[in-house]
Design a protein around this motif. Sequence first.
Motif, PDB file in Angstrom:
ATOM      1  N   ARG A  77       0.838  -1.212   0.000  1.00  0.00           N
ATOM      2  CA  ARG A  77       0.000   0.000   0.000  1.00  0.00           C
ATOM      3  C   ARG A  77       0.870   1.259   0.000  1.00  0.00           C
ATOM      4  O   ARG A  77       0.562   2.224  -0.686  1.00  0.00           O
ATOM      5  N   GLU A  78       1.915   1.253   0.781  1.00  0.00           N
ATOM      6  CA  GLU A  78       2.812   2.411   0.833  1.00  0.00           C
ATOM      7  C   GLU A  78       3.428   2.677  -0.545  1.00  0.00           C
ATOM      8  O   GLU A  78       3.478   3.818  -1.010  1.00  0.00           O
ATOM      9  N   ARG A  79       3.892   1.602  -1.154  1.00  0.00           N
ATOM     10  CA  ARG A  79       4.464   1.762  -2.510  1.00  0.00           C
ATOM     11  C   ARG A  79       3.391   2.253  -3.486  1.00  0.00           C
ATOM     12  O   ARG A  79       3.629   3.136  -4.297  1.00  0.00           O
ATOM     13  N   ALA A  80       2.217   1.689  -3.397  1.00  0.00           N
ATOM     14  CA  ALA A  80       1.110   2.088  -4.283  1.00  0.00           C
ATOM     15  C   ALA A  80       0.734   3.545  -4.015  1.00  0.00           C
ATOM     16  O   ALA A  80       0.483   4.319  -4.953  1.00  0.00           O
TER      17      ALA A  80
ATOM     18  N   ARG B 111       2.738   5.862  -2.776  1.00  0.00           N
ATOM     19  CA  ARG B 111       3.809   6.695  -3.340  1.00  0.00           C
ATOM     20  C   ARG B 111       3.647   6.799  -4.859  1.00  0.00           C
ATOM     21  O   ARG B 111       3.811   7.865  -5.435  1.00  0.00           O
ATOM     22  N   PHE B 112       3.337   5.693  -5.506  1.00  0.00           N
ATOM     23  CA  PHE B 112       3.123   5.682  -6.951  1.00  0.00           C
ATOM     24  C   PHE B 112       1.929   6.587  -7.311  1.00  0.00           C
ATOM     25  O   PHE B 112       2.008   7.389  -8.243  1.00  0.00           O
ATOM     26  N   LEU B 113       0.829   6.469  -6.541  1.00  0.00           N
ATOM     27  CA  LEU B 113      -0.363   7.305  -6.793  1.00  0.00           C
ATOM     28  C   LEU B 113      -0.051   8.782  -6.570  1.00  0.00           C
ATOM     29  O   LEU B 113      -0.484   9.634  -7.347  1.00  0.00           O
ATOM     30  N   GLU B 114       0.701   9.087  -5.494  1.00  0.00           N
ATOM     31  CA  GLU B 114       1.086  10.480  -5.236  1.00  0.00           C
ATOM     32  C   GLU B 114       1.942  11.019  -6.383  1.00  0.00           C
ATOM     33  O   GLU B 114       1.757  12.140  -6.853  1.00  0.00           O
ATOM     34  N   ARG B 115       2.856  10.168  -6.831  1.00  0.00           N
ATOM     35  CA  ARG B 115       3.711  10.568  -7.957  1.00  0.00           C
ATOM     36  C   ARG B 115       2.858  10.780  -9.208  1.00  0.00           C
ATOM     37  O   ARG B 115       3.033  11.745  -9.938  1.00  0.00           O
ATOM     38  N   GLU B 116       1.920   9.895  -9.462  1.00  0.00           N
ATOM     39  CA  GLU B 116       1.031  10.032 -10.616  1.00  0.00           C
ATOM     40  C   GLU B 116       0.180  11.295 -10.500  1.00  0.00           C
ATOM     41  O   GLU B 116      -0.016  12.001 -11.492  1.00  0.00           O
ATOM     42  N   GLN B 117      -0.307  11.587  -9.304  1.00  0.00           N
ATOM     43  CA  GLN B 117      -1.096  12.804  -9.079  1.00  0.00           C
ATOM     44  C   GLN B 117      -0.242  14.046  -9.359  1.00  0.00           C
ATOM     45  O   GLN B 117      -0.703  14.984  -9.984  1.00  0.00           O
ATOM     46  N   GLU B 118       1.004  14.033  -8.890  1.00  0.00           N
ATOM     47  CA  GLU B 118       1.912  15.163  -9.130  1.00  0.00           C
ATOM     48  C   GLU B 118       2.195  15.298 -10.628  1.00  0.00           C
ATOM     49  O   GLU B 118       2.182  16.406 -11.174  1.00  0.00           O
ATOM     50  N   LEU B 119       2.439  14.183 -11.323  1.00  0.00           N
ATOM     51  CA  LEU B 119       2.663  14.223 -12.774  1.00  0.00           C
ATOM     52  C   LEU B 119       1.427  14.762 -13.494  1.00  0.00           C
ATOM     53  O   LEU B 119       1.535  15.532 -14.455  1.00  0.00           O
ATOM     54  N   LEU B 120       0.234  14.368 -13.040  1.00  0.00           N
ATOM     55  CA  LEU B 120      -1.009  14.847 -13.622  1.00  0.00           C
ATOM     56  C   LEU B 120      -1.155  16.359 -13.424  1.00  0.00           C
ATOM     57  O   LEU B 120      -1.518  17.089 -14.353  1.00  0.00           O
ATOM     58  N   ARG B 121      -0.852  16.860 -12.216  1.00  0.00           N
ATOM     59  CA  ARG B 121      -0.908  18.305 -11.949  1.00  0.00           C
ATOM     60  C   ARG B 121       0.078  19.059 -12.843  1.00  0.00           C
ATOM     61  O   ARG B 121      -0.242  20.110 -13.401  1.00  0.00           O
ATOM     62  N   ILE B 122       1.276  18.530 -13.014  1.00  0.00           N
ATOM     63  CA  ILE B 122       2.283  19.165 -13.878  1.00  0.00           C
ATOM     64  C   ILE B 122       1.791  19.182 -15.324  1.00  0.00           C
ATOM     65  O   ILE B 122       1.894  20.201 -16.018  1.00  0.00           O
ATOM     66  N   ALA B 123       1.244  18.067 -15.777  1.00  0.00           N
ATOM     67  CA  ALA B 123       0.726  17.997 -17.149  1.00  0.00           C
ATOM     68  C   ALA B 123      -0.418  18.992 -17.345  1.00  0.00           C
ATOM     69  O   ALA B 123      -0.519  19.640 -18.396  1.00  0.00           O
ATOM     70  N   GLU B 124      -1.284  19.151 -16.359  1.00  0.00           N
ATOM     71  CA  GLU B 124      -2.384  20.124 -16.447  1.00  0.00           C
ATOM     72  C   GLU B 124      -1.842  21.547 -16.561  1.00  0.00           C
ATOM     73  O   GLU B 124      -2.321  22.338 -17.374  1.00  0.00           O
ATOM     74  N   ARG B 125      -0.859  21.870 -15.720  1.00  0.00           N
ATOM     75  CA  ARG B 125      -0.264  23.214 -15.784  1.00  0.00           C
ATOM     76  C   ARG B 125       0.411  23.437 -17.124  1.00  0.00           C
ATOM     77  O   ARG B 125       0.347  24.538 -17.700  1.00  0.00           O
TER      78      ARG B 125
END
Length: 187
Positions: free
Chosen positions: A16-19, A21-35
């Motif tokens: 779960r922790e790894r998942a 972290r992966f989800l947080e990273r994906e969320q951050e990548l999504l925010r960057i892509a939106e900007r």
Amino acid sequence: MARKSTKAAEARERARERANRFLEREQELLRIAERFEEAQLEIEGVDAATEAKVAKIREQAEARIAEAREQAKKDAAEARRRAEELQREMLTLGINRREVGERLGISTRSVVRPEGKKPVKKLSDEKAEAEAAALVREGVMIQLDGDVHRQLSPASADGTELHGMLYQDGEEQGEATVDLATAEWSR
């Protein structure tokens, strides 16, 4: 067995922790892509606004160019009118068109005609002889049929027929003879 369930729980937690972290990273990548996409839309908007401004400036420049050309035409027409008036002044002092041309450094053909002189048509033999002699003496060209000019020399004994080169738009078109007593012509 407790140990197995503890290990399974621990493994699940780590997964779960790894998942997460992966989800947080994906969320951050999504925010960057939106900007990034927002920046792209802003660039497109700036480009469109710039093109609109450039088009408006070009339109205004073309209008100003047209105004400047129109004013230049008016100014040139006025200057041409003054130049012709000055040539006529010289003609009224009794000198011929050839001499006016020489004094002003322009061709005799470019010198204006004195006001009131209309094309000569069907002169009497006596008048035709006098005109022909004057034309040859002055070395002027006469105009026939619009833009056609002839540079002349006597072609008949009485001088009423003149022979010369035929020109149109400044280009030599051949030789021709004109009878001043019957042709419609002007200087």
